[in-house]
Write an enzyme that holds these catalytic residues in place. Structure first.
Site, PDB file in Angstrom:
ATOM      1  N   LYS A  89      -3.779  -9.958   9.420  1.00 35.01           N
ATOM      2  CA  LYS A  89      -3.414  -8.857   8.514  1.00 35.01           C
ATOM      3  C   LYS A  89      -4.049  -7.521   8.903  1.00 35.01           C
ATOM      4  CE  LYS A  89      -0.873 -11.153   5.473  1.00 35.01           C
ATOM      5  NZ  LYS A  89       0.596 -10.863   5.387  1.00 35.01           N
ATOM      6  N   GLU A 138      -0.454  -4.494  -2.205  1.00 36.27           N
ATOM      7  CA  GLU A 138      -0.287  -5.699  -3.008  1.00 36.27           C
ATOM      8  C   GLU A 138      -0.987  -6.835  -2.280  1.00 36.27           C
ATOM      9  OE1 GLU A 138       1.776  -4.847  -0.694  1.00 36.27           O
ATOM     10  OE2 GLU A 138       2.036  -6.764   0.336  1.00 36.27           O
ATOM     11  N   SER A 178      -2.687 -18.142  12.331  1.00 41.97           N
ATOM     12  CA  SER A 178      -2.643 -16.773  11.791  1.00 41.97           C
ATOM     13  C   SER A 178      -3.924 -16.374  11.071  1.00 41.97           C
ATOM     14  CB  SER A 178      -1.450 -16.612  10.859  1.00 41.97           C
ATOM     15  OG  SER A 178      -1.512 -17.581   9.830  1.00 41.97           O
TER      16      SER A 178
END
Lengths: 389, 262
Positions: free
Chosen positions: A84, A106, A372
């Site tokens: 991210k 968010e 991830s």
């Protein structure tokens, strides 16, 4: 930039946001053409995130599967523990470039929220994160992380009180504050140009895989696989590989199983519709009301999916599979025991389908699996579930 | 000429402001929302706006979000269409349907536009359908005699105004503030120049909505030269607290505010 991926994408937003989307598109195009901006971003990826992340040859897992050589793309080793951060640093730099001093985001599991809070702290931006009140309860440590980083976390009490509603709340806040605030959306979803920007910022994953594959085994892998919620780590892997012959697989969350409603397999079980500014696949009822998604993994628990995935799905360029909660948990244990890596529950969905794909390929072939994120955030949820089983 | 155009033209000729009244179909019941809108019509609303409840109303503030959530517990697509048809039987005023994109496209956009037009709807207000996305919608709606409402906002770029003016049908919806429905403040200083610039391209009626909930705010917008106002959250609240009588009182008060401007 076209803003469409085949029939999918677009800008289905209130009029108030149209100017901000156009400003963002212009700023992004100019930034990408500006060597100084790209250098600043790449410096941060190298010196702050710790990129490139390794491509690890998983020897024991390969042996266990008994097929292609399995390589793990280690986004779990990026700063903050997931991919991210690749996106939030780029968007925080864009925010600064547009002369805006405040970032909103968010978050579902809290990984994107933590990454946004981190980027904001690093660049001296104000940051506020919207999180469904159910997720605030489920992911308390990440709430505290964001607060430590100087971010204000708003618990969202509307609708299903999860990621979908947190996104609604962030969009509403953006409508109010659009003149001085940038909305750093966390995945390849939302109105144009977000799906393109987030895909581009995450494409460092796929570009490194291409370079590292060449170095590790002298060519392209036979196949590559990543988990898909909104689909940002997958899009970052797929985009640079889409024009190669590499077979691409996305894995959605089948939750408690595809038979009922307790899953998040949007491409597998949904149909096209409009949510959060884009036309893409959606989990919805017969009358177009958006349904709640379910997955043990809070990061995959989203009833929409990025519009480019909808296009790759329809065109057949990527095959979308799914894995249940049980399969993901088994895969998490497997990777922990065989390789000493505890993946995030999201990433465990990709591992869960990797075995069959590896077995369908010869031993000299290579299969790349994106890990991830790391699993620390999930330990409590896993322990609670296994104690009650 | 369509029913909406006729209504707005007549009001202009009479030098009166238009009042568009919103309630959410199915809140508190389908019948209750029909009664509420009929009461608004009786009390002086010129256009009725039937809300189609949606799971993810991103342009709406807490009052309409809550109304939508309440309605969704028992309101189906056929109920929304039946509410439009029932109102068409009872009132002469034009009827607009407010819906987000997804419920409209779920069973096929053109089919849904056809069914709504058959039920007696005159216009569609789609808050997540900006001008750029609306071309195919306008074509399909035109074939049914339905208007697709265009929007302007305090942030609307001057370069887009000629296209918005050209696409406008019936009236243009001016978002009166930066924010969601039911908010407290307005952004008059930033929306009024946009209204003026729009009118330089085309003299189209402009109604202001978002944050207008009483006679005083309605009067303020009328005296700023708007053709009328759109009231939603305040009426939803009035209906919830005091039923159709509450709506009647609220509409009368707003009507009086509008009519007090000479």
């Amino acid at each position: 930039m076209s803003g469409r991926f085949g029939a999918y994408g677009g800008q289905f937003v209130p009029e108030t946001l149209m100017a901000a989307l156009s400003e963002l598109e212009t700023a992004y195009s100019e930034a990408m053409a500006d060597r100084a901006f790209v250098d600043a971003y790449e410096d941060l990826l190298r010196e702050y995130v710790g990129r490139p992340t390794p491509l690890t040859h998983a020897r024991r897992l390969t042996e266990r599967f008994g097929g292609a050589q399995v390589y793990l793309k280690r986004e779990d080793l990026a700063h903050t523990g997931a991919h991210k951060i690749n996106n939030t640093l780029g968007q925080a730099l864009l925010c600064q470039r547009m002369g805006k001093h405040r970032l909103i985001a968010e978050t579902g599991a809290g990984q994107h929220g933590v990454a946004a809070a981190t980027a904001a702290a690093l660049l001296g931006l104000e940051c506020e994160v919207f999180m469904g009140s159910v997720d605030v309860q489920r992911q308390a440590p990440n709430v505290y992380r964001m607060e430590l980083l100087g971010t204000r976390v708003h618990a969202v009490e509307s609708g299903s009180r999860t990621l979908k509603d947190a996104t609604n709340a962030a969009l509403r806040e953006w409508v109010r504050s659009v003149r001085d605030t940038h909305y750093a959306i966390g995945s390849v979803v939302g109105p144009h140009p977000f799906p393109t920007i987030v895909r581009d910022l995450q494409s460092v994953i796929g570009r490194e895989v291409l370079r590292q594959s060449e170095a590790a085994f002298g060519g392209l892998p036979q196949a590559a696989i990543a988990c898909v919620g909104g689909g940002s780590n997958a899009a970052g892997l797929f985009a640079p590989l889409a024009s190669t012959p590499v077979a691409l697989y996305g894995v959605e969350a089948a939750g408690a199983g595809l038979h009922g409603h307790e899953h998040a397999a949007t491409l597998t079980r949904g149909r096209p519709g409009v949510l959060h500014g884009a036309y893409s696949y959606l989990l919805q009822d017969a009358e177009g009301q958006v349904q709640e998604a379910y997955s043990i993994s809070a990061g995959l628990d989203y009833p929409g999916v990025g519009p480019e995935h909808a296009h790759w799905h329809d065109s057949g360029r990527v095959r979308y599979l799914s894995a249940t909660d049980e399969e993901a948990l088994e895969a998490l244990h497997l990777l922990a025991r065989e390789e000493g890596i505890i993946p995030a529950l999201e990433s465990a969905h990709a591992i869960a389908r990797a075995g069959e794909i590896a077995q369908s390929l010869p031993k000299e072939a290579a299969l790349v699996v994106v890990v991830s994120g790391r699993g620390d955030k999930d330990l409590e949820a896993i322990r609670a579930r296994e104690a009650s089983a | 000429m369509t029913r909406i155009q006729e209504t707005l033209q007549r009001l202009r000729a009479e030098n009166r402001a238009a009042l568009m009244a919103y309630l959410c179909a199915g809140d508190p019941t389908v019948e209750g929302s029909i009664e509420g809108l009929a009461a608004a019509a009786q009390a002086g609303a010129d256009i009725l706006e039937v809300g189609w409840p949606f799971s993810d109303p991103v342009a709406d503030g807490p009052v309409i979000q809550a109304a939508s959530e309440r309605a969704l517990r028992h309101t189906r697509r056929e109920d929304v269409i039946a509410a439009v048809a029932a109102l068409r039987q009872r009132v002469a005023q034009p009827i607009a349907v407010l819906s987000y994109c997804n419920p409209l496209i779920s069973a096929g956009r053109d089919e849904t536009l056809h069914v709504l037009a058959q039920a007696g709807a005159d216009a569609l207000v789609v808050p997540d359908l900006p001008m750029e996305e609306s071309a195919a919608w306008r074509q399909a709606a035109q074939a049914e005699g339905l208007a697709i409402t265009q929007f302007i906002a305090p942030t609307t770029d001057a370069q887009r105004l000629p296209h918005i003016a050209e696409a406008a049908d019936g009236f243009v919806y001016a978002v009166a503030l930066l924010g969601v429905t039911g908010s407290a403040e307005d952004s008059a200083e930033s929306i009024l120049p946009v209204v003026d610039a729009l009118r330089r391209h085309r003299d189209v009626p402009v109604l202001a909505g978002f944050g207008i909930g009483d006679g005083a705010s309605a009067k303020r917008w009328r005296s700023r030269g708007l053709d009328g106002v759109i009231v939603g959250s305040a009426l939803v609240q009035a209906l919830a607290e005091r039923g159709p009588e509450g709506v009647r009182r609220a509409v009368r008060e707003i009507r009086a505010g509008l009519d007090s401007v000479g």
